[in-house]
Design a protein around this motif. Structure first.
Motif, PDB file in Angstrom:
ATOM      1  N   ILE A 120       0.641  -1.009   0.066  1.00  0.00           N
ATOM      2  CA  ILE A 120      -0.179  -0.031   0.105  1.00  0.00           C
ATOM      3  C   ILE A 120       1.164   1.315   0.061  1.00  0.00           C
ATOM      4  O   ILE A 120       1.749   1.523   0.881  1.00  0.00           O
ATOM      5  N   PRO A 121       0.939   2.094  -1.090  1.00  0.00           N
ATOM      6  CA  PRO A 121       1.745   3.224  -1.132  1.00  0.00           C
ATOM      7  C   PRO A 121       1.747   4.077   0.426  1.00  0.00           C
ATOM      8  O   PRO A 121       0.433   3.988   0.775  1.00  0.00           O
ATOM      9  N   LEU A 123       1.648   7.103   1.072  1.00  0.00           N
ATOM     10  CA  LEU A 123       0.649   7.969   1.056  1.00  0.00           C
ATOM     11  C   LEU A 123      -0.678   8.086   1.148  1.00  0.00           C
ATOM     12  O   LEU A 123      -1.441   8.357   2.088  1.00  0.00           O
ATOM     13  N   LEU A 124      -0.938   6.618   0.563  1.00  0.00           N
ATOM     14  CA  LEU A 124      -2.361   6.028   0.437  1.00  0.00           C
ATOM     15  C   LEU A 124      -2.892   5.506   1.843  1.00  0.00           C
ATOM     16  O   LEU A 124      -3.786   5.796   2.318  1.00  0.00           O
ATOM     17  N   LEU A 125      -1.590   4.835   2.657  1.00  0.00           N
ATOM     18  CA  LEU A 125      -2.015   4.214   4.076  1.00  0.00           C
ATOM     19  C   LEU A 125      -2.195   5.302   4.825  1.00  0.00           C
ATOM     20  O   LEU A 125      -3.159   5.463   5.781  1.00  0.00           O
ATOM     21  N   LEU A 127      -3.363   8.296   4.194  1.00  0.00           N
ATOM     22  CA  LEU A 127      -4.691   9.117   3.824  1.00  0.00           C
ATOM     23  C   LEU A 127      -5.876   8.065   4.579  1.00  0.00           C
ATOM     24  O   LEU A 127      -6.486   8.839   4.886  1.00  0.00           O
ATOM     25  N   LEU A 128      -5.737   6.945   4.512  1.00  0.00           N
ATOM     26  CA  LEU A 128      -6.744   5.834   5.057  1.00  0.00           C
ATOM     27  C   LEU A 128      -6.847   6.091   6.360  1.00  0.00           C
ATOM     28  O   LEU A 128      -7.594   6.434   7.037  1.00  0.00           O
ATOM     29  N   ILE A 129      -5.470   6.005   7.175  1.00  0.00           N
ATOM     30  CA  ILE A 129      -5.457   6.384   8.644  1.00  0.00           C
ATOM     31  C   ILE A 129      -6.049   7.781   8.958  1.00  0.00           C
ATOM     32  O   ILE A 129      -6.754   7.913  10.021  1.00  0.00           O
ATOM     33  N   ASN A 131      -8.096   9.574   7.343  1.00  0.00           N
ATOM     34  CA  ASN A 131      -9.647   9.398   6.920  1.00  0.00           C
ATOM     35  C   ASN A 131     -10.182   8.798   8.343  1.00  0.00           C
ATOM     36  O   ASN A 131     -11.384   9.211   8.673  1.00  0.00           O
ATOM     37  N   LEU A 132      -9.443   7.628   8.835  1.00  0.00           N
ATOM     38  CA  LEU A 132     -10.149   6.946   9.941  1.00  0.00           C
ATOM     39  C   LEU A 132     -10.138   7.644  11.070  1.00  0.00           C
ATOM     40  O   LEU A 132     -11.336   7.903  11.927  1.00  0.00           O
ATOM     41  N   GLY A 134      -9.575  11.162  11.676  1.00  0.00           N
ATOM     42  CA  GLY A 134      -9.993  12.563  11.476  1.00  0.00           C
ATOM     43  C   GLY A 134      -8.934  13.580  11.121  1.00  0.00           C
ATOM     44  O   GLY A 134      -7.763  13.145  11.496  1.00  0.00           O
ATOM     45  N   THR A 212       2.368  17.135   2.162  1.00  0.00           N
ATOM     46  CA  THR A 212       1.627  16.840   1.431  1.00  0.00           C
ATOM     47  C   THR A 212       0.119  16.636   1.800  1.00  0.00           C
ATOM     48  O   THR A 212      -1.005  16.905   1.270  1.00  0.00           O
ATOM     49  N   PHE A 215      -1.391  19.793   2.712  1.00  0.00           N
ATOM     50  CA  PHE A 215      -1.607  20.326   1.194  1.00  0.00           C
ATOM     51  C   PHE A 215      -3.004  19.568   0.922  1.00  0.00           C
ATOM     52  O   PHE A 215      -3.719  20.533   0.144  1.00  0.00           O
ATOM     53  N   LEU A 216      -3.392  18.386   0.914  1.00  0.00           N
ATOM     54  CA  LEU A 216      -4.488  17.920   0.531  1.00  0.00           C
ATOM     55  C   LEU A 216      -5.575  18.075   1.624  1.00  0.00           C
ATOM     56  O   LEU A 216      -6.688  17.709   1.515  1.00  0.00           O
TER      57      LEU A 216
ATOM     58  N   ILE B  27      -9.658  -0.594   8.141  1.00  0.00           N
ATOM     59  CA  ILE B  27      -9.686   0.675   8.621  1.00  0.00           C
ATOM     60  C   ILE B  27     -10.792   1.391   8.173  1.00  0.00           C
ATOM     61  O   ILE B  27     -11.208   2.464   8.669  1.00  0.00           O
ATOM     62  N   LEU B  31     -14.918   3.228  10.880  1.00  0.00           N
ATOM     63  CA  LEU B  31     -15.221   4.311  10.990  1.00  0.00           C
ATOM     64  C   LEU B  31     -16.547   4.466  11.849  1.00  0.00           C
ATOM     65  O   LEU B  31     -17.173   3.847  11.903  1.00  0.00           O
ATOM     66  N   PHE B 146       3.640  17.888  -5.033  1.00  0.00           N
ATOM     67  CA  PHE B 146       2.952  19.351  -5.095  1.00  0.00           C
ATOM     68  C   PHE B 146       3.826  20.195  -5.282  1.00  0.00           C
ATOM     69  O   PHE B 146       3.364  21.287  -5.797  1.00  0.00           O
ATOM     70  N   GLY B 249       5.331   2.017  -7.543  1.00  0.00           N
ATOM     71  CA  GLY B 249       4.515   2.005  -6.241  1.00  0.00           C
ATOM     72  C   GLY B 249       4.576   3.697  -5.861  1.00  0.00           C
ATOM     73  O   GLY B 249       3.494   4.289  -5.197  1.00  0.00           O
ATOM     74  N   GLY B 253       1.246   6.504  -5.556  1.00  0.00           N
ATOM     75  CA  GLY B 253       1.171   7.388  -4.340  1.00  0.00           C
ATOM     76  C   GLY B 253       0.992   8.878  -5.043  1.00  0.00           C
ATOM     77  O   GLY B 253       0.160   9.701  -4.527  1.00  0.00           O
ATOM     78  N   ILE B 256      -1.655  10.613  -6.867  1.00  0.00           N
ATOM     79  CA  ILE B 256      -2.906  11.002  -5.916  1.00  0.00           C
ATOM     80  C   ILE B 256      -2.828  12.459  -6.098  1.00  0.00           C
ATOM     81  O   ILE B 256      -3.606  13.192  -6.111  1.00  0.00           O
ATOM     82  N   ILE B 275     -12.569   9.980  -0.179  1.00  0.00           N
ATOM     83  CA  ILE B 275     -12.047   9.912   1.202  1.00  0.00           C
ATOM     84  C   ILE B 275     -12.816  11.408   1.704  1.00  0.00           C
ATOM     85  O   ILE B 275     -13.223  11.311   3.050  1.00  0.00           O
ATOM     86  N   ARG B 278     -16.264  10.486   2.495  1.00  0.00           N
ATOM     87  CA  ARG B 278     -16.426   9.376   3.217  1.00  0.00           C
ATOM     88  C   ARG B 278     -17.138   8.271   2.774  1.00  0.00           C
ATOM     89  O   ARG B 278     -17.999   7.575   3.110  1.00  0.00           O
ATOM     90  N   ALA B 291      -3.245  -1.084  -4.710  1.00  0.00           N
ATOM     91  CA  ALA B 291      -2.125  -2.211  -3.803  1.00  0.00           C
ATOM     92  C   ALA B 291      -2.007  -3.146  -4.967  1.00  0.00           C
ATOM     93  O   ALA B 291      -0.898  -3.675  -5.145  1.00  0.00           O
ATOM     94  N   TYR B 294       0.468  -2.516  -7.764  1.00  0.00           N
ATOM     95  CA  TYR B 294       1.864  -2.313  -7.199  1.00  0.00           C
ATOM     96  C   TYR B 294       2.284  -3.872  -6.859  1.00  0.00           C
ATOM     97  O   TYR B 294       3.388  -3.950  -7.554  1.00  0.00           O
TER      98      TYR B 294
END
Lengths: 274, 315
Positions: A120-121, A123-125, A127-129, A131-132, A134, A212, A215-216, B27, B31, B146, B249, B253, B256, B275, B278, B291, B294
């Protein structure tokens, strides 16, 4: 320690890295005292000013002094990245060392799982965390730490495997020491040097990742003067005043370059081959 | 490279995807938000909410929900988007196609530029060209996407006004405009890749050029050119394959952020939108697809590496 420092100063990368990181740390520690203005003070008549003698780096859309904001934001950006890296390293180092100590099937199972998480890249991981948990700076910090842990576990394990074969570990096993003692007291202290190198380079990456996320819109929140957030906010005013977006971008880049150079210099200094 | 090794690698991919699916599901599913409330709004009647919960299987145990979801995923069914109410899979795969287009152009541009740059730097080691390439690649590696994107937009779109800063036009609709919109994102992504790969090529080639067999080839009377292209490059470029695969990989990332900045409706941007809204099924699908891409890229790189370098024996 002094010896390593001397060796680092001898290579151009190490010396430059030390200087840049030194300056950054200076900005982190005493920066806010040297900031010429209040970073959150708005001045409607002084908006979008280009760099001048009054405002060295110009002003932003609210007339806030950019230099002051950068100096205050150094803490939010750099310290967070360093803590996140340290936390991720700690978790990864413990997992990696335990894996190497256990060996055999457990080691195989742990490392395959670590490999899986690493697909899992980061940045993606992160992002997900976030997201979980807050959006906030602290959650971004935790997310980066967790995203870094698998990679650090991998590095630590490969080093720890070499340590595992050493006589003093076998001696400790023969003495009948507990697994916790062997991992904590015999193995971990000896895997530190290579980990520190990896960690330094990762700080550069953490700064980039943290900026980053901000930034997002998922890290630091306004009116914080975190650098990534400053870039994000300045994007809308790029046409009016390119300075607003240029300075924080360069600040992020400078920190990343500094820690990259420092890491490379450190690696060369610690590696007897070179 | 034995069939047993390939089989082992394929099994590993399966395990990887299982772990990833568990993580992604865990994950997203823990929520705090109630999915039923999110879909129907705060003012929904308790009866309607209860009915929807039954329909979505929200009352089942978490394991049952996971298995249910996994069974769907294996059939290519990622569920319905909570934002649009449409099936997630077609939208995500369409977006993935656009991202792959971005990735493909970037990788091609990278290969065309990074390998020659690395070679020149290695051959002219210590000279101005080498220092220039090394400096630029250092900067390139150290810039977050960025920042690179911002600088590219600032110079090429804002000051010089050569290219549009954001937006997307399908290539099938208007190839010329479509390409013009792709230039800046491709440039951003490939600049980072070029920095990374040219550094790699340089350091590998420098190592190889110092090895005994290269000296032997020179002593045998071969010209520098022959030694470089016939002997050195082949071995120096092998590790680059692995690096390129690992960069995929990194690329995933990176897209995005790059897609978000250039408003390119690829999978990265879909994921950010999901995201922010949600939208759980979309987040799960996007993360899993990234994933998988990758893991597959890594697998292909390992196979290619083993195939090209017969010295490596995997068990």
């Amino acid at each position: 320690m002094i010896e390593i420092l001397k060796r680092m100063l001898r290579s151009p990368q190490g010396a430059l890295g030390l200087v840049i990181v030194g300056l950054i740390l200076l900005a982190v520690i005493v920066g806010p005292w040297f900031a010429p203005y209040d970073p959150e003070k708005m001045a409607p008549l002084m908006r979008y000013k280009p760099p001048s003698a009054q405002f060295w780096l110009g002003t932003d859309q609210y007339g806030r002094d950019i230099l002051s904001r950068l100096l205050h934001g150094a803490r939010a950006t750099v310290v967070m990245a360093v803590i996140a890296t340290a936390l991720g390293t700690l978790v990864g180092a413990v997992v990696g060392t335990i894996s190497a100590f256990l060996g055999g099937r457990s080691d195989e199972a742990i490392m395959r799982t670590v490999d899986a998480i690493m697909s899992i890249p980061s940045l993606l991981l992160a992002l997900l965390i976030v997201n979980l948990l807050g959006k906030s700076s602290v959650n971004a910090l935790l997310a980066i730490a967790l995203a870094f842990a698998p990679g650090m576990a991998r590095v630590t394990r490969s080093v720890a495997l070499a340590v595992r074969k050493q006589d003093y570990v076998n001696a400790a096993i023969a003495r009948g020491e507990s697994a916790a003692y062997i991992v904590g007291r015999e193995m971990l202290p000896n895997v530190v040097a290579p980990i520190v190198v990896e960690m330094t380079i990762r700080v550069a990456f953490a700064v980039m990742l943290f900026a980053t996320l901000s930034f997002l819109g998922l890290g630091a929140q306004p009116p914080a003067s975190e650098w990534g957030l400053m870039v994000a906010e300045a994007r809308r005013f790029m046409h009016l005043s390119p300075w607003m977006i240029l300075w924080p971008s360069l600040a992020v880049a400078l920190v990343a370059i500094g820690f990259n150079l420092l890491g490379d210099g450190l690696r060369d200094a610690l590696n007897p081959r070179s | 490279m034995s069939p047993a090794y390939i089989l082992k690698r394929i099994l590993l991919i399966g395990y990887t995807l299982l772990v990833v699916s568990l993580i992604v599901f865990a994950i997203t599913q823990i929520l705090p938000a109630d999915a039923a409330v999110m879909m129907l709004g705060e003012n929904a009647t308790p009866d309607a909410l209860a009915a929807l919960r039954v329909k979505m299987g929200l009352n089942d145990s978490i394991w049952l929900q996971y298995l249910h979801w996994l069974a769907g995923v294996l059939h290519g069914d990622f569920g319905l988007s909570m934002r649009t109410g449409q099936p997630v899979a077609p939208a995500m795969f369409e977006a993935l196609g656009r991202s792959l287009l971005l990735a493909l152009f970037s990788i091609v541009l990278m290969l065309v530029l990074a390998i020659p740059l690395g070679i020149i730097a290695a051959v002219r080691r210590g000279r101005a060209v080498d220092l220039g390439v090394s400096f630029l690649s250092y900067v390139g590696v150290s810039l977050p996407e960025f920042v690179t994107a911002t600088l590219v937009v600032l110079v090429l779109a804002d000051w010089l006004q050569w290219l549009p800063a954001t937006g997307y036009v399908p290539l099938t609709e208007d190839p010329l405009r479509g390409l013009r919109h792709l230039v800046l994102p491709v440039l951003t992504v490939s600049l980072i890749l070029i920095a990374h790969v040219s550094r790699m090529v340089r350091s590998e080639l420098v190592d190889v050029l110092h090895s005994d067999y290269i000296r032997a080839a020179r002593l045998k009377g071969l010209s520098k050119r022959q030694v470089l292209f016939k002997h050195a490059l082949r071995n120096a470029l092998l590790p680059t394959i692995t690096i390129v695969a690992l960069d995929v990989g990194y690329l995933l990332g990176g897209v995005i952020v790059v897609e978000e900045i250039f408003a390119l409706p690829g999978i990265g941007r879909q994921l950010i939108v999901a995201i922010q809204a949600r939208d759980l099924p979309s987040i799960q699908a996007g993360a899993l697809i990234l994933a998988t891409t990758y893991a597959v890229a890594n697998f292909l790189a390992d196979i290619a590496y083993a195939w090209l370098d017969r010295r490596i024996q995997y068990d």
